[in-house]
Structure formats: C-alpha cells, structure tokens
Design a protein around this motif. Structure first.
Motif, short mmCIF file in Angstrom:
data_model
loop_
_atom_site.label_atom_id
_atom_site.label_comp_id
_atom_site.label_asym_id
_atom_site.label_seq_id
_atom_site.Cartn_x
_atom_site.Cartn_y
_atom_site.Cartn_z
N ALA A 103 0.82 -1.22 0.00
CA ALA A 103 0.00 0.00 0.00
C ALA A 103 0.85 1.27 0.00
O ALA A 103 0.35 2.34 -0.33
CB ALA A 103 -0.93 0.01 1.21
N LEU A 104 2.12 1.16 0.38
CA LEU A 104 2.98 2.34 0.52
C LEU A 104 4.09 2.33 -0.53
O LEU A 104 4.34 1.32 -1.18
CB LEU A 104 3.60 2.35 1.93
CG LEU A 104 2.60 2.38 3.08
CD1 LEU A 104 3.32 2.21 4.41
CD2 LEU A 104 1.80 3.67 3.06
N LEU A 105 4.76 3.47 -0.66
CA LEU A 105 5.90 3.54 -1.56
C LEU A 105 6.99 2.58 -1.08
O LEU A 105 7.09 2.27 0.11
CB LEU A 105 6.43 4.97 -1.62
CG LEU A 105 5.47 6.02 -2.21
CD1 LEU A 105 6.07 7.40 -2.09
CD2 LEU A 105 5.15 5.69 -3.65
N SER A 106 7.83 2.14 -1.99
CA SER A 106 8.78 1.07 -1.68
C SER A 106 9.79 1.41 -0.60
O SER A 106 10.23 0.54 0.13
CB SER A 106 9.51 0.65 -2.96
OG SER A 106 10.25 1.73 -3.47
N ASP A 107 10.19 2.66 -0.48
CA ASP A 107 11.23 3.02 0.50
C ASP A 107 10.64 3.65 1.76
O ASP A 107 11.37 4.28 2.54
CB ASP A 107 12.24 3.95 -0.13
CG ASP A 107 11.64 5.29 -0.54
OD1 ASP A 107 10.40 5.37 -0.67
OD2 ASP A 107 12.40 6.25 -0.73
N ALA A 108 9.37 3.47 2.01
CA ALA A 108 8.69 4.17 3.11
C ALA A 108 9.01 3.58 4.48
O ALA A 108 9.17 2.37 4.63
CB ALA A 108 7.18 4.16 2.89
N VAL A 109 9.13 4.47 5.45
CA VAL A 109 9.15 4.11 6.86
C VAL A 109 7.93 4.79 7.48
O VAL A 109 7.46 5.82 6.99
CB VAL A 109 10.45 4.55 7.58
CG1 VAL A 109 11.64 3.80 7.04
CG2 VAL A 109 10.67 6.03 7.49
N ALA A 128 13.00 11.97 4.17
CA ALA A 128 11.89 12.86 4.55
C ALA A 128 11.62 12.76 6.05
O ALA A 128 11.32 13.76 6.70
CB ALA A 128 10.64 12.53 3.75
N ARG A 129 11.74 11.55 6.61
CA ARG A 129 11.53 11.39 8.05
C ARG A 129 12.61 12.12 8.84
O ARG A 129 12.32 12.75 9.85
CB ARG A 129 11.54 9.90 8.42
CG ARG A 129 11.27 9.71 9.90
CD ARG A 129 11.46 8.26 10.33
NE ARG A 129 11.40 8.19 11.77
CZ ARG A 129 12.43 8.42 12.58
NH1 ARG A 129 13.61 8.74 12.09
NH2 ARG A 129 12.30 8.35 13.89
N THR A 130 13.84 12.06 8.37
CA THR A 130 14.92 12.79 9.04
C THR A 130 14.62 14.29 9.04
O THR A 130 14.77 14.96 10.06
CB THR A 130 16.27 12.51 8.35
OG1 THR A 130 16.52 11.11 8.39
CG2 THR A 130 17.39 13.26 9.01
N GLY A 131 14.17 14.81 7.91
CA GLY A 131 13.78 16.22 7.83
C GLY A 131 12.61 16.54 8.73
O GLY A 131 12.57 17.59 9.39
N PHE A 132 11.62 15.64 8.79
CA PHE A 132 10.45 15.84 9.64
C PHE A 132 10.86 15.90 11.11
O PHE A 132 10.41 16.78 11.85
CB PHE A 132 9.45 14.70 9.41
CG PHE A 132 8.27 14.71 10.33
CD1 PHE A 132 7.24 15.63 10.14
CD2 PHE A 132 8.17 13.81 11.37
CE1 PHE A 132 6.14 15.64 10.99
CE2 PHE A 132 7.09 13.81 12.22
CZ PHE A 132 6.06 14.73 12.03
#
Length: 148
Positions: A103-109, A128-132
C-alpha cells in the motif's frame, strides 16, 4: 456517426483537461517548496493491523510551524489536514509490515504520531523522516519538543 465522434472527442478532451488540472495543482502545491511525498493514516487504533487499509497517498508541505497535507488524487486547492508543530508528538518509528508494504511507496518508513489526542501515522522516505524529525525538534525557543 457524427454524434458518436463528437461524444468521444468531448470525453477525450475532458480527460486531458482533468489530467492537466491534476498536474497543475500538484505543481502549485510544490511551488512553495518544502514538500515531500507522505502517505497518511488518520485515527489509527492502538494495535494497528498490517492489512494496509486506511492509507491515503499525499504530499506534505512545511509552512512555518505547520505541515499542510494534500491528497494527491484530489482537485481541492486546500490541504486536507493541517498539523501544528506544537501539537505533534512523534512516537517510535516502525517499518511497514504485511500488506502495508504493497500500500505504501517502496522506501517508506512509518512515523506514528499523536496529534491532539488522535493517533496518526505518516509514511515517508527515510530522508523525509529525518527532515520531519529535525523540523519537529527545531521548534522556536520556549516551545516543548514533542518527541517521545
């Protein structure tokens, strides 16, 4: 015959116009900068299942002390959700499990969060998580840091 061709031409024209407006909307959202692909699952139970249900693909945009989240498959000019930095509490990240991987993009955490008493999950790339997380911790002086 002429009527059938006219109807087919109108249908094709409407599809092309719809796709153009769709792309234009995404371009306008990204024009302000600070955007990243981010799937959202709102109001998640404490024991989430790994069936992959409830995920909505979107684009998030940093805007000062808020994150505006837009659905990708929508024509709405306004964000679907606006999350204020001071109300977000980040919980421990996790990896997609089971059907979530489909259901999610391949590299998603997955970054679980609490927002004003509602449990939500954001799925994004590791970068993106590091930036978040950096954005969350970079709150102005005097505001609490909301990382559990």
């Amino acid at each position: 015959m002429f009527l059938a061709l006219l109807v087919c031409g109108l249908v094709v024209a409407l599809v092309v116009i719809g796709l153009f407006v769709f792309g234009l909307r995404r371009r306008l959202i990204q024009k302000a900068g600070g955007t990243f692909d981010c799937s959202l699952r709102w109001n998640v139970p404490d024991e989430p299942d790994s069936a992959g249900k409830g995920w909505v693909y979107g684009v998030a945009r940093y805007s000062g002390d808020e994150i505006a989240w837009f659905r990708v498959f929508s024509y709405a000019p306004r964000p679907r959700r606006v999350l204020e930095r001071s109300s977000i509490v980040a919980l421990e990240r996790r990896m997609p499990e089971g059907e979530e991987e489909l259901a999610l993009l391949s590299d998603a955490v997955i970054q679980p969060c609490m927002y004003e008493g509602v449990r939500l999950e954001l799925a994004m790339s590791e970068d993106a998580r590091t930036g978040f997380m950096a954005w969350l911790e970079a709150a102005p002086p005097g505001q609490r840091v909301n990382v559990a």
